[in-house]
Enzyme design. Structure first.
Site, PDB file in Angstrom:
ATOM      1  N   ASP A  42       0.837  -1.196   0.000  1.00 61.99           N
ATOM      2  CA  ASP A  42       0.000   0.000   0.000  1.00 61.99           C
ATOM      3  C   ASP A  42       0.875   1.250   0.000  1.00 61.99           C
ATOM      4  O   ASP A  42       1.667   1.456   0.914  1.00 61.99           O
ATOM      5  CB  ASP A  42      -0.885   0.017   1.257  1.00 61.99           C
ATOM      6  CG  ASP A  42      -1.833   1.208   1.253  1.00 61.99           C
ATOM      7  OD1 ASP A  42      -2.848   1.145   0.537  1.00 61.99           O
ATOM      8  OD2 ASP A  42      -1.541   2.213   1.932  1.00 61.99           O
ATOM      9  N   TYR A  47       2.585   9.887  -0.014  1.00 61.60           N
ATOM     10  CA  TYR A  47       3.639   9.329   0.838  1.00 61.60           C
ATOM     11  C   TYR A  47       5.036   9.670   0.324  1.00 61.60           C
ATOM     12  O   TYR A  47       6.024   9.517   1.063  1.00 61.60           O
ATOM     13  CB  TYR A  47       3.513   7.798   0.972  1.00 61.60           C
ATOM     14  CG  TYR A  47       2.207   7.313   1.579  1.00 61.60           C
ATOM     15  CD1 TYR A  47       1.302   8.199   2.154  1.00 61.60           C
ATOM     16  CD2 TYR A  47       1.876   5.964   1.589  1.00 61.60           C
ATOM     17  CE1 TYR A  47       0.103   7.756   2.698  1.00 61.60           C
ATOM     18  CE2 TYR A  47       0.683   5.517   2.142  1.00 61.60           C
ATOM     19  CZ  TYR A  47      -0.196   6.420   2.681  1.00 61.60           C
ATOM     20  OH  TYR A  47      -1.390   5.978   3.213  1.00 61.60           O
ATOM     21  N   LYS A  72      -2.796   5.741  -4.282  1.00 62.01           N
ATOM     22  CA  LYS A  72      -3.951   6.602  -4.034  1.00 62.01           C
ATOM     23  C   LYS A  72      -3.719   7.993  -4.614  1.00 62.01           C
ATOM     24  O   LYS A  72      -2.612   8.536  -4.490  1.00 62.01           O
ATOM     25  CB  LYS A  72      -4.206   6.752  -2.520  1.00 62.01           C
ATOM     26  CG  LYS A  72      -4.115   5.464  -1.738  1.00 62.01           C
ATOM     27  CD  LYS A  72      -4.446   5.649  -0.268  1.00 62.01           C
ATOM     28  CE  LYS A  72      -4.005   4.452   0.552  1.00 62.01           C
ATOM     29  NZ  LYS A  72      -2.576   4.425   0.896  1.00 62.01           N
ATOM     30  N   HIS A 105      -7.872   9.104  -2.290  1.00 63.10           N
ATOM     31  CA  HIS A 105      -7.284   9.014  -0.944  1.00 63.10           C
ATOM     32  C   HIS A 105      -8.238   9.563   0.121  1.00 63.10           C
ATOM     33  O   HIS A 105      -8.405   8.967   1.185  1.00 63.10           O
ATOM     34  CB  HIS A 105      -5.946   9.774  -0.932  1.00 63.10           C
ATOM     35  CG  HIS A 105      -5.023   9.366   0.165  1.00 63.10           C
ATOM     36  ND1 HIS A 105      -3.658   9.444   0.043  1.00 63.10           N
ATOM     37  CD2 HIS A 105      -5.256   8.889   1.408  1.00 63.10           C
ATOM     38  CE1 HIS A 105      -3.101   9.026   1.176  1.00 63.10           C
ATOM     39  NE2 HIS A 105      -4.049   8.683   2.016  1.00 63.10           N
TER      40      HIS A 105
END
Ligand code: NAP
Length: 271
Positions: A42, A47, A72, A105
């Site tokens: 994931d 990120y 996402k 997201h």
């Protein structure tokens, strides 16, 4: 490894989360997770680690089609053109032709949901993602999404201290994956007396019991993050024991509405 069968597709019930893992530690963590046997990863545009995740996948030697890979689209990128542009950037960074699951997201009420989902469905038609889904969607938002697109997954915070009864029920009703994020309540499950007592009787830790409780629920997958090698190993070591119906019920009883992730742009959770 246990798998979830969702809409005829197989998804490993346990994945590896990579939030707040960057650079070398992300690369090393994902490499080691793949060596340990994790086959579900994931990541997210936000990120800032898609390159490291992609490089770790390539260098691992694990065939791409054995890994369920999720990324996402950040909530500021939900206009159709931005969905296309930023997803293409994600694929370039990950150095893959396609991801298995592309998620919104966070919801963003400034962009019509039908436009975002239409752009994602078009990306799916082009083979850039195998499935589309959402994250941080409340029951009301999820119902809206289900009317607009073939949603595969809703990824939400779910752990023993935060119940998600309505969303779990909706997932079962519509054959969706409910991916539990922050499944360890960001580490807080450690030290809980009930989880410890149950763990002691199985020779497992509180964290292992929390993960086992999640993956023992139909339609649910869990994606713990661990930057520590011992934690990565421990979290994968949950497939050799089973919780009884009574133990499952006791853990459900720990729910107290404790949210670990609640940014200013979060939706009204009770809707
Ligand atoms: P989490 O997985 O619940 O907890 C991670 C924390 O627990 C870390 O501090 C970790 O320590 C510790 N830990 C890991 N394994 C442990 C074990 N066996 N025993 C004791 N402590 C342990 O929290 P999270 O990172 O927030 O959530 C997991 C993943 O969900 C994220 O990485 C991300 O992929 C996803 N996520 C998605 C969203 C979203 O909006 N969709 C939001 C949050 C998270 P060490 O790191 O030191 O090992």
């Amino acid at each position: 490894m246990e798998v979830r069968e969702i809409q005829g597709h197989r998804v490993p019930a346990l994945g590896f989360g990579t939030f707040e893992m960057e650079g070398r530690s992300c690369y090393d963590g994902v490499r080691e997770a793949l060596d340990l046997g994790y086959r579900h990863l994931d990541t997210a545009q936000m990120y800032g680690n898609e390159e490291q995740v992609g490089r770790a996948i390539r260098d691992s030697g694990v065939p791409r089609d054995e890994i369920f890979l999720t990324t996402k689209v950040w909530y500021e990128n939900l206009a159709p053109e931005a969905v296309r542009r930023t997803t293409e950037a994600s694929l370039r960074k990950l150095a893959v032709d396609t991801v298995d699951l592309l998620l919104i997201h966070w919801p963003n009420d400034r962009v019509p949901l039908e436009q975002t989902l239409a752009a994602m469905v078009e990306l799916r038609r082009q083979g850039r993602t195998r499935q589309v889904g959402v994250s941080n969607f409340t029951p009301t938002l999820l119902r809206q999404a289900l009317e607009l697109a073939p949603v595969f997954c809703n990824q939400v915070e779910y752990h023993p201290f935060l119940g998600q009864e309505s969303l779990v029920e909706l997932a079962r009703e519509h054959d969706l994956l409910l991916t539990a994020y922050s499944p360890l309540a960001r580490g807080r499950v450690a030290g809980d007396p009930t989880l410890r007592e149950i763990g002691d009787s199985h020779g497992k830790t509180e964290a292992q019991v929390a993960l086992r409780w999640l993956v023992q629920q139909p339609n649910v997958a869990a994606i713990p993050k661990a930057s520590t090698p011992e934690h990565r190993r421990a979290n994968f070591d949950i497939f050799d024991f089973e919780l009884s119906a009574e133990e499952m019920r006791r853990i459900h009883g720990l729910a107290r509405g404790q949210r670990m992730i609640d940014p200013s742009f979060a939706p009204a959770w009770e809707s």
